[in-house]
Design an enzyme around this catalytic site. Structure first.
Site, short mmCIF file in Angstrom:
data_model
loop_
_atom_site.label_atom_id
_atom_site.label_comp_id
_atom_site.label_asym_id
_atom_site.label_seq_id
_atom_site.Cartn_x
_atom_site.Cartn_y
_atom_site.Cartn_z
CG MET A 95 62.58 7.22 32.63
SD MET A 95 64.10 8.02 33.15
CE MET A 95 65.30 7.11 32.20
CB CYS A 96 59.58 11.14 28.11
SG CYS A 96 58.14 10.07 27.95
N GLY A 97 62.44 11.72 26.96
CA GLY A 97 63.48 12.73 26.76
C GLY A 97 62.97 13.81 25.83
#
Lengths: 297, 225
Positions: A1-3
């Site tokens: 993930m991570c944005g």
């Protein structure tokens, strides 16, 4: 993930609300990674250079720092503290020596960024809290990038938070995970390029720094990273004039772009961009894998 | 037409409302406004209703669809129409990665471009893309038809089984065991029908057909357990 989010303004009228728009984009991405958050803002060039620094014991570390640095360097350096961070403002030709001097006179102080317009703020915590601590919504500028982290490769710390500073007015954020970061870290150490953490993205940042020390332009360094970095990544790099995007050839990690007459925006998801002005009429598309993109002023 | 404001009613209530049309169709036509890139809009529908989503969507819009027609007036995020069983999903803009993944039936029409892995592991769905598709499209495709009116990216149809792939433009490269095949009259007829259904004005004669060479390990009977 991570944005990841990025916003590059074409319309100067929007520059007053860059911090506000970028914060809104990053907060929307919170559920892609709640561990730490960071933002890189490119503000006005006031003819001076700046180091953005951080300390876990800011009150003590920053109390006499400007005076100590000024006397060590023989030129006036001012300090503007914001929570755990401070911006040290100095003559442009003092930047490199100030950074070196800091290592001896204040070893507990970490350099978040160096440059003429770039400031990086990052801490452990949710985007909304990190942005509020550093007054990011009030910040003005021409462009900026932000990151919210779901840690997979290394500890949740300030130094493991993104963006990473890769050179003067350059920074990097990353969504993904690198699988050859340990061997690359050892290789870079042999070339004299040191890293401070076990974080995989820091190695990618150090790699770009090393390539540019060797004479590559940023675009060339990014092209070369396609061969030397193994793993998954969507990178957004901030430059003094704009930002760039690179996805690995498999391109599992999401990326979407939107462009209008007023701005170019990047998001891990379209959701991040829904409150931007006139987004309904923006051109929306996905950057191609293994292709370096740049948007410059 | 019934209008549902996603920001007002919330995702769960919106999907429950649309899914409940399965028991008896209360309204034929529905409109979803304020989509704002949200995930899982109009999933698991099981009634012959028409749903129009105004604006771009996030992950998995129209997933697991049966019988319904879902139109997205914008860009569709990853996994649009994933595992569709029947009905149709129409994307007016571009679609993100793995559009129509594992679809068993129905029709997915993408009026713009689709990115990587379009139709991955498709199992009977028909997909018509007016623009281009990205790399690894129709990876491990098992059944159904993928029609690409533009170009296809790298490794088209890698490890394909029995699906038919039709591409009008260039193919950057074919994946393992995927080959060009003869376009027979039956394929031209099929293609004509699919293009008409997808409102494309492309001509069937302009396309090439690709499919499995059936040479990989699992096609050899001696390797069967």
């Amino acid at each position: 993930m991570c944005g990841i989010v990025g916003l590059y303004l074409k319309d100067k009228a929007l520059e007053a609300s860059l911090g506000h728009m970028l914060t809104d984009m990053l907060v929307t991405m919170t559920d892609r990674g709640p561990d730490s958050a960071g933002i890189a803002i490119y503000g006005e060039d006031n003819g001076r250079a700046k180091l953005t620094v951080q300390s876990d014991n800011a009150a003590v570390s920053f109390e006499h720092l400007a005076d100590k640095l000024s006397s060590a360097l023989g030129s006036t350096i001012s300090l503007d503290r914001i929570d755990t961070h401070a911006v040290l403002s100095m003559e442009k030709d003092s930047l490199a020596s100030a950074r070196e001097t800091l290592k001896t006179i204040a070893p507990e102080v970490r350099v978040m960024s160096r440059g003429e317009t770039l400031e990086i703020y990052k801490e452990v915590g949710l985007p909304k809290d990190v942005a509020a601590r550093f007054n990011v919504p009030q910040m003005q500028g021409s462009h900026g990038i932000g990151h919210t982290r779901m840690a997979t490769e290394s500890a949740v710390t300030t130094m493991g938070a993104h963006p990473f500073n890769t050179g003067k007015d350059l920074c990097l954020v990353h969504n993904g995970s690198l699988s050859n970061h340990n061997s690359l870290r050892r290789k870079l150490a042999r070339y004299g390029v040191s890293t401070e953490t076990q974080n995989d993205t820091e190695v990618a940042a150090a790699y770009l720094t090393w390539r540019m020390q060797e004479g590559d332009q940023l675009g060339e360094a990014l092209e070369r990273s396609l061969e030397d970095l193994d793993g998954f990544y969507t990178f957004v790099v901030g430059t003094k004039d704009g930002f760039g995007v690179l996805r690995d050839p498999i391109a599992c990690k999401p990326a979407v772009m939107a462009e209008t007459d007023q701005y170019v925006a990047f998001g891990s998801e379209y959701r991040a961009m829904v409150n931007l002005p006139n987004i309904e009429n923006a051109r929306v598309w996905e950057p191609e894998p293994a292709t370096v993109y740049f948007w410059n002023h | 037409m019934q209008t549902l404001d996603l920001q007002a009613v919330g995702l769960r209530e919106l999907n429950q409302k649309l899914q409940s049309q399965k028991d008896s169709v209360e309204h034929q036509r529905w409109q979803v406004v304020n989509a704002k890139g949200s995930h899982a809009i109009a999933v698991g529908l099981d009634a012959p209703i028409e749903v129009t989503v105004e604006g771009s969507t996030g992950y998995y819009c129209g997933g697991m669809n049966q019988k319904a027609t879902v139109t997205i007036n914008g860009y569709a995020g990853p996994g649009v129409a994933e595992n569709m069983m029947s009905g149709s999903v129409i994307v007016e803009g571009d679609a993100s990665q793995y559009a129509g993944a594992t679809g068993n039936g129905g029709t997915l029409v993408i009026k713009g471009n689709a990115s990587s892995r379009c139709g991955i592991s498709m199992k009977g769905i028909n997909i018509v893309v007016h623009g281009n598709v990205g790399h690894m499209s129709a990876f491990m495709a098992q059944s159904g038809n993928l029609v690409v009116c533009g170009d296809a990216g790298e490794a088209l149809g890698d490890s394909i089984y029995e699906a038919r792939l039709f591409v009008r433009g260039s193919v950057q490269s074919l994946g393992a065991d995927c080959i060009e095949k003869e376009m027979k009259e039956e394929h031209l007829q099929l293609l004509k029908q699919l293009l008409e259904q997808a409102q494309s004005d492309a001509k069937p004669e302009e396309f090439k057909r690709y499919g499995s060479a059936r040479k990989l390990y699992n096609f050899n009977i001696d390797n069967a357990y």
